[in-house]
Design a protein around this motif. Structure first.
Motif, PDB file in Angstrom:
ATOM      1  N   ALA A 270       0.835  -1.207   0.000  1.00  0.00           N
ATOM      2  CA  ALA A 270       0.000   0.000   0.000  1.00  0.00           C
ATOM      3  C   ALA A 270       0.868   1.254   0.000  1.00  0.00           C
ATOM      4  O   ALA A 270       0.622   2.198  -0.755  1.00  0.00           O
ATOM      5  N   ALA A 271       1.924   1.234   0.838  1.00  0.00           N
ATOM      6  CA  ALA A 271       2.792   2.411   0.932  1.00  0.00           C
ATOM      7  C   ALA A 271       3.538   2.640  -0.381  1.00  0.00           C
ATOM      8  O   ALA A 271       3.713   3.772  -0.815  1.00  0.00           O
ATOM      9  N   ALA A 272       3.974   1.538  -1.004  1.00  0.00           N
ATOM     10  CA  ALA A 272       4.718   1.688  -2.258  1.00  0.00           C
ATOM     11  C   ALA A 272       3.848   2.315  -3.339  1.00  0.00           C
ATOM     12  O   ALA A 272       4.343   2.997  -4.228  1.00  0.00           O
ATOM     13  N   TYR A 273       2.544   2.090  -3.245  1.00  0.00           N
ATOM     14  CA  TYR A 273       1.646   2.707  -4.218  1.00  0.00           C
ATOM     15  C   TYR A 273       1.070   4.026  -3.701  1.00  0.00           C
ATOM     16  O   TYR A 273       0.080   4.532  -4.214  1.00  0.00           O
ATOM     17  N   VAL A 275      -0.320   4.956  -0.713  1.00  0.00           N
ATOM     18  CA  VAL A 275      -1.493   5.051   0.150  1.00  0.00           C
ATOM     19  C   VAL A 275      -1.053   5.299   1.601  1.00  0.00           C
ATOM     20  O   VAL A 275      -1.371   4.541   2.501  1.00  0.00           O
ATOM     21  N   THR A 276      -0.307   6.363   1.802  1.00  0.00           N
ATOM     22  CA  THR A 276       0.096   6.715   3.176  1.00  0.00           C
ATOM     23  C   THR A 276      -0.118   8.208   3.373  1.00  0.00           C
ATOM     24  O   THR A 276      -0.065   8.973   2.408  1.00  0.00           O
ATOM     25  N   PRO A 277      -0.345   8.636   4.616  1.00  0.00           N
ATOM     26  CA  PRO A 277      -0.465  10.067   4.869  1.00  0.00           C
ATOM     27  C   PRO A 277       0.814  10.787   4.469  1.00  0.00           C
ATOM     28  O   PRO A 277       1.904  10.208   4.537  1.00  0.00           O
ATOM     29  N   GLU A 278       0.686  12.034   4.060  1.00  0.00           N
ATOM     30  CA  GLU A 278       1.858  12.757   3.566  1.00  0.00           C
ATOM     31  C   GLU A 278       2.558  13.579   4.637  1.00  0.00           C
ATOM     32  O   GLU A 278       3.625  14.113   4.404  1.00  0.00           O
ATOM     33  N   GLY A 279       1.935  13.696   5.823  1.00  0.00           N
ATOM     34  CA  GLY A 279       2.504  14.552   6.865  1.00  0.00           C
ATOM     35  C   GLY A 279       3.897  14.096   7.277  1.00  0.00           C
ATOM     36  O   GLY A 279       4.214  12.907   7.242  1.00  0.00           O
ATOM     37  N   ALA A 280       4.722  15.081   7.678  1.00  0.00           N
ATOM     38  CA  ALA A 280       6.083  14.767   8.113  1.00  0.00           C
ATOM     39  C   ALA A 280       6.066  13.940   9.396  1.00  0.00           C
ATOM     40  O   ALA A 280       7.072  13.343   9.768  1.00  0.00           O
ATOM     41  N   TRP A 281       4.911  13.907  10.077  1.00  0.00           N
ATOM     42  CA  TRP A 281       4.824  13.177  11.335  1.00  0.00           C
ATOM     43  C   TRP A 281       4.668  11.680  11.118  1.00  0.00           C
ATOM     44  O   TRP A 281       4.867  10.895  12.030  1.00  0.00           O
ATOM     45  N   PHE A 282       4.308  11.256   9.873  1.00  0.00           N
ATOM     46  CA  PHE A 282       3.921   9.863   9.700  1.00  0.00           C
ATOM     47  C   PHE A 282       5.090   8.903   9.913  1.00  0.00           C
ATOM     48  O   PHE A 282       4.968   7.904  10.636  1.00  0.00           O
ATOM     49  N   ALA A 283       6.243   9.218   9.288  1.00  0.00           N
ATOM     50  CA  ALA A 283       7.389   8.310   9.420  1.00  0.00           C
ATOM     51  C   ALA A 283       7.818   8.167  10.886  1.00  0.00           C
ATOM     52  O   ALA A 283       7.984   7.042  11.374  1.00  0.00           O
ATOM     53  N   PRO A 284       7.981   9.291  11.622  1.00  0.00           N
ATOM     54  CA  PRO A 284       8.330   9.114  13.042  1.00  0.00           C
ATOM     55  C   PRO A 284       7.242   8.394  13.847  1.00  0.00           C
ATOM     56  O   PRO A 284       7.562   7.655  14.770  1.00  0.00           O
ATOM     57  N   ALA A 327       9.277   2.567   4.456  1.00  0.00           N
ATOM     58  CA  ALA A 327      10.119   3.766   4.571  1.00  0.00           C
ATOM     59  C   ALA A 327      11.520   3.460   4.058  1.00  0.00           C
ATOM     60  O   ALA A 327      12.139   4.261   3.363  1.00  0.00           O
ATOM     61  N   MET A 328      12.002   2.263   4.409  1.00  0.00           N
ATOM     62  CA  MET A 328      13.332   1.872   3.943  1.00  0.00           C
ATOM     63  C   MET A 328      13.316   1.634   2.429  1.00  0.00           C
ATOM     64  O   MET A 328      14.242   1.959   1.707  1.00  0.00           O
ATOM     65  N   LEU A 329      12.189   1.084   1.970  1.00  0.00           N
ATOM     66  CA  LEU A 329      12.070   0.737   0.555  1.00  0.00           C
ATOM     67  C   LEU A 329      12.070   1.986  -0.331  1.00  0.00           C
ATOM     68  O   LEU A 329      12.495   1.948  -1.482  1.00  0.00           O
ATOM     69  N   GLN A 330      11.600   3.104   0.225  1.00  0.00           N
ATOM     70  CA  GLN A 330      11.506   4.329  -0.572  1.00  0.00           C
ATOM     71  C   GLN A 330      12.827   4.667  -1.255  1.00  0.00           C
ATOM     72  O   GLN A 330      12.868   5.034  -2.421  1.00  0.00           O
ATOM     73  N   SER A 331      13.930   4.560  -0.485  1.00  0.00           N
ATOM     74  CA  SER A 331      15.221   4.917  -1.066  1.00  0.00           C
ATOM     75  C   SER A 331      15.727   3.833  -2.015  1.00  0.00           C
ATOM     76  O   SER A 331      16.668   4.048  -2.766  1.00  0.00           O
ATOM     77  N   SER A 343       9.475  -5.985  -7.994  1.00  0.00           N
ATOM     78  CA  SER A 343      10.444  -5.608  -6.977  1.00  0.00           C
ATOM     79  C   SER A 343       9.820  -5.654  -5.588  1.00  0.00           C
ATOM     80  O   SER A 343      10.446  -6.102  -4.629  1.00  0.00           O
ATOM     81  N   LEU A 344       8.557  -5.200  -5.500  1.00  0.00           N
ATOM     82  CA  LEU A 344       7.870  -5.222  -4.205  1.00  0.00           C
ATOM     83  C   LEU A 344       7.703  -6.649  -3.704  1.00  0.00           C
ATOM     84  O   LEU A 344       7.987  -6.960  -2.543  1.00  0.00           O
TER      85      LEU A 344
END
Lengths: 453, 401
Positions: A270-273, A275-284, A327-331, A343-344
């Motif tokens: 879901a995140a790779a496509y 479907v995650t909130p965009e706020g800077a708070w989400f990752a922490p 989050a790790m996959l993003q990079s 790849s996913l």
């Protein structure tokens, strides 16, 4: 003493209330926040690589500070002697060709033609391939300009003959390997079919395939997922806590691990496509919840493992860990080429492989330990619980600070309120567990009756 | 009620209290920043980042922070005055040491946006700097009282000085290698000198600040505490290009007397001419500190308009330093006001008041003699305080607007 429907009851050694109190104290005192030191400064190399006809065209921009060993001619207090720079530029081109290696189907490409120049620090031509090429084909910097030896750029146009535009190209970037992740290459690769891909590579990270076939991408991502489980201490600790009370690999444990796998696969994909909130708070927030998941498991293992519900908690926390993997996959997605889904899935396969390895290592080790030291069940649960809980509380403190900062900067308090509520509920639940456990011990004089599978 | 229920109830109550506390805290912060005052509804709001800068290494301590600048990579440079530290502040540097801390830090310091110190050099507190890297023999005369700082489009660092005999501007590379001096320490030639210094550059009069135009490498100097002009020189050679006074007039060094609120508008700058800043559209903003105004010019010195700040301000005046918001239009102009100790937010093209923030004080977010400011590409404002302020602060724009 209670029992699950399928498990065999095991009597654990009693842990007295004072021991538990001491354990809790150690857990809290040792969780004081640590202080880190940031390594300042980062150097960026910019490059375009374009496959065109029978050539690979590389436009390269290196900060002059990286050319210390090339020893370009200088004048005055340290200005480059631009009138006498040609020989120095040739040496710089050779150095760049040596440390930035381009490969076609694993065959090293040989430099056929090159041109180079010095640019002022304020030059912005490397914003696009066209403007960078225009700069390199245009007139050189006037010899009357003053460029301090470490304040400017070395720009080069390198041409490599290739066998076929549809070949597989890769890059081995190893300029100043000692700088490790402080030296990054921003690369834009323009393939023969017009697609453009952006990469950010650390120096000396090994060859990278620029537009991989699906099987190449899959291999990369299986390895990446595998490594991420084994090198990510938080996922590792969660897994250890998850399987600690189990004694053998049976259908139920497989179900528990599968629930975790299903949970993290859902959120990872879901995140790779997006479907995650965009706020800077989400990752922490995800990082905080991962720490909470370890703490939860550690506490539950110490006090009263509810194994009959473990598949549910496992699945639930799997959802959280999936966002962490994402989050790790993003990079890493930059290396997927056009094979995103493959790849996913490959990344997931890698993660499962890593988890399986943990399972196959930890379970036999636990079994051996239990055989050597009979009645070590409670001691093991407390020691491992303390170690994992200790680490989790450390992470929780650090990550809460990061979350607080992110929410404060975004002036968005909702995630903090939510996480606060969650933590309070967790602490309430832990207190209830602890009290129930203490009550149980004081009444029966023995450990809380939990079922060990 | 059994124990289990009590615990459930307790946990629920704790959760409720925690939530109420968080919401109240968030609400309190917003109420504080939206207190009753006239403000433009679009004006940005700022909140101090008390974690910036981080603790300095080597038991270093900064004195008065005279200048602050942001370079094109968003690193933050300050110039500070190590000689303004008192003996008790620089206790470890006394003979014998009188306390565990501290030592004066070098004058020029570079930080990243998170507040980590990246680099420090220059001035009397940098061992060997004044003996080998900046000596009169090579034409480098370090000022006795450091003043403004600017980092140009080619990463060169420019500094000014306003001590007794400081009539010079210095240009260094980013690692502190001396490149150029404009003017001559101890010599001044009035507001219309063009080439009086031994190296052929103009003599200055206690210059305050510098800005370099990336379009043509011209350096603009607000000159200064003694002269009453804006001076433009070639950024490479330091040779004279042009200069002007208030309203684009030929500057006059005649003493205008003290500033009197309500008196006819002064036709010349008062000392100090304290800042000069160039906008993307080519307009040049100049701080006429004691006249409480910002005058706007074209690059050739042609007067465009002026904005007045609080015209009743006496003492050290209200127009200390300006910088602009990072949006393409550079809609907002920020002015550091070290007398009223606040930051003015003005609409750049109209001069209308958008908002102000800060007040006299020593807590985080308050000011004492806020002297200079600079804005990075994300819109963060960095401020520098002198007198007994002796600190730099960071203000982060709030994004919930």
């Amino acid at each position: 003493m209670t029992s699950t429907g399928t498990g065999e009851p095991v009597r654990g050694r009693s842990a007295t209330p004072w021991r538990r109190a001491l354990a809790a104290l150690v857990l809290l005192v040792s969780a004081l926040p640590g202080f880190g030191h940031d390594i300042p400064g980062q150097i960026r190399v910019h490059a375009f690589a374009k496959v065109e006809g029978d050539r690979l065209h590389v436009l390269l921009r290196l900060p002059l500070t990286l050319l210390l060993n090339v020893d370009l001619p200088k004048q005055g207090p340290g200005y480059l002697a631009l009138a006498d720079i040609d020989e120095g530029l040739s040496r710089a081109v050779r150095a760049a060709d040596k440390d930035i290696r381009w490969l076609e189907n694993d065959r090293l490409l040989t430099l056929a033609a090159s041109s180079a120049r010095i640019s002022l620090p304020s030059d912005t031509s490397f914003g696009s391939y066209a403007s960078a090429l225009a700069l390199l084909r245009g007139p050189r910097l006037s010899t009357k300009e003053y460029v301090f030896w470490n304040q400017g750029y070395f720009d080069a146009h390198l041409e490599y003959p290739i066998g076929s535009p549809s070949s597989s190209f890769s890059l081995d970037f190893r300029v100043a390997p000692g700088l490790r992740d402080r030296l990054k290459l921003d690369l834009r690769f323009l393939s023969a079919d017009g697609r453009e891909r952006a990469y950010e590579l650390n120096t000396d990270q090994g060859p990278v395939i620029l537009d991989p076939r699906w099987y190449q991408a899959a291999a990369t991502f299986v390895a990446s997922g595998f490594q991420h489980v084994l090198l990510g201490p938080d996922h590792l600790l969660f897994l250890v806590c998850l399987i600690l009370p189990f004694r053998r690999l049976d259908g139920y444990l497989v179900g528990v691990v599968t629930a975790f796998a299903v949970g993290h696969s859902i959120t990872l994909i879901a995140a790779a496509y997006g479907v995650t909130p965009e706020g800077a708070w989400f990752a922490p927030l995800v990082e905080v919840l991962i720490a909470v998941s370890i703490l939860f498991m550690a506490i539950e293992n110490v006090f009263r493992p509810q194994l009959q519900r473990r598949w549910a908690t496992s699945g639930l926390f799997g959802l959280v860990h999936g966002f962490g993997f994402a989050a790790m996959l993003q990079s890493q997605l930059q290396f997927a080429g056009s094979s995103l889904l493959v790849s996913l899935l490959a990344f997931n396969v890698g993660i499962e492989g890593g988890q399986l390895l943990v399972l196959m290592t930890v379970l036999p080790a636990l079994t051996l330990l239990r055989r050597w030291v009979p009645d070590s069940e409670r001691a093991l649960a407390i020691i491992v619980g303390l170690l994992c809980g200790h680490a989790a509380v450390h992470w929780l403190t650090e990550r809460m600070q990061a979350l607080w900062k992110a929410a404060e900067l975004a002036a968005d308090w909702l995630p903090l309120v939510n996480i606060g509520l969650l933590l309070v509920l967790l602490s309430g639940w832990a207190s209830w567990k602890a009290l129930g456990s203490l009550r149980g011990s004081s009444k029966s004089g023995q450990a809380p009756a939990s079922v060990q599978r | 009620m059994d124990t289990r229920r009590k615990w459930y109830l307790g946990a629920a109550l704790m959760a409720l209290l925690y939530m109420v506390g968080l919401v109240a805290q968030a609400q309190g912060l917003q109420d504080d920043s939206r207190r009753n005052r006239p403000r433009h509804r679009d004006a940005p709001e700022f909140k101090v980042d008390a974690d910036w800068p981080k603790a300095l290494p080597n038991q270093w301590l900064v004195g008065q922070v005279a200048g602050v600048a942001v370079d094109r990579r968003d690193t933050i440079w300050i110039i500070q005055r190590p000689r303004t530290l008192t003996a008790d502040e620089a206790g470890a540097a006394q003979t014998p040491p009188r306390s565990e801390c501290c030592f004066p830090a070098p004058s020029v310091m570079q930080f990243d946006v998170r507040g980590n110190l990246l680099r420090a050099w220059g001035g009397p507190a940098d061992p060997g700097f004044l003996a080998s890297r900046c000596t009169p023999a090579i034409g480098c005369e370090w000022p006795t009282n450091e003043h403004g700082i600017f980092v140009d489009h080619n990463d060169n660092v420019w500094i000014a000085g306003n001590g007794g005999g400081d009539h010079q501007v210095l240009k260094f590379t980013s690692d502190g290698t001396f490149l150029l001096q404009i003017g001559k320490a101890g010599q001044t030639g009035g507001s219309n000198d063009t080439a009086g210094a031994p190296n052929g550059t103009p003599l200055l009069g206690n210059p305050a600040d510098i800005e370099v135009d990336p379009a043509n490498n011209e350096a603009y100097v607000s000159d200064g505490y003694l002269n009453k002009r804006v001076l433009v020189v070639d950024g490479q050679t330091g040779r004279y290009k042009r200069h002007w006074g208030a309203y684009g007039n030929v500057p006059s060094d005649a003493d205008p007397g003290p500033y009197v609120p309500g008196a006819p508008t002064a036709l010349q700058f008062r000392n100090p001419v304290h800042c000069v800043r160039i906008a993307n559209d080519g307009l040049v903003y100049v701080c006429d500190r004691l006249n409480n105004r910002i005058q706007v010019f074209q690059k050739n010195g042609r007067f465009v308009r002026e904005f007045f700040l609080d015209r009743a301000t006496l003492g050290n005046g209200a127009a200390w330093d300006v910088d602009l918001s990072p949006d393409n239009r550079q809609r907002w102009l920020y002015n550091a006001d070290g007398e009223n100790n606040k930051i003015w937010i003005l609409e750049r093209l109209t001069g209308l008041l958008g908002d102000t923030f800060g007040r006299q004080g020593r807590s985080a977010g308050q000011f004492h003699w806020v002297h200079n400011l600079a804005v990075d590409s994300k819109g963060n404002i960095y401020t520098a305080e002198v007198d007994t302020g002796k600190r730099a602060q960071k203000f982060v724009p709030q994004t919930n607007r």
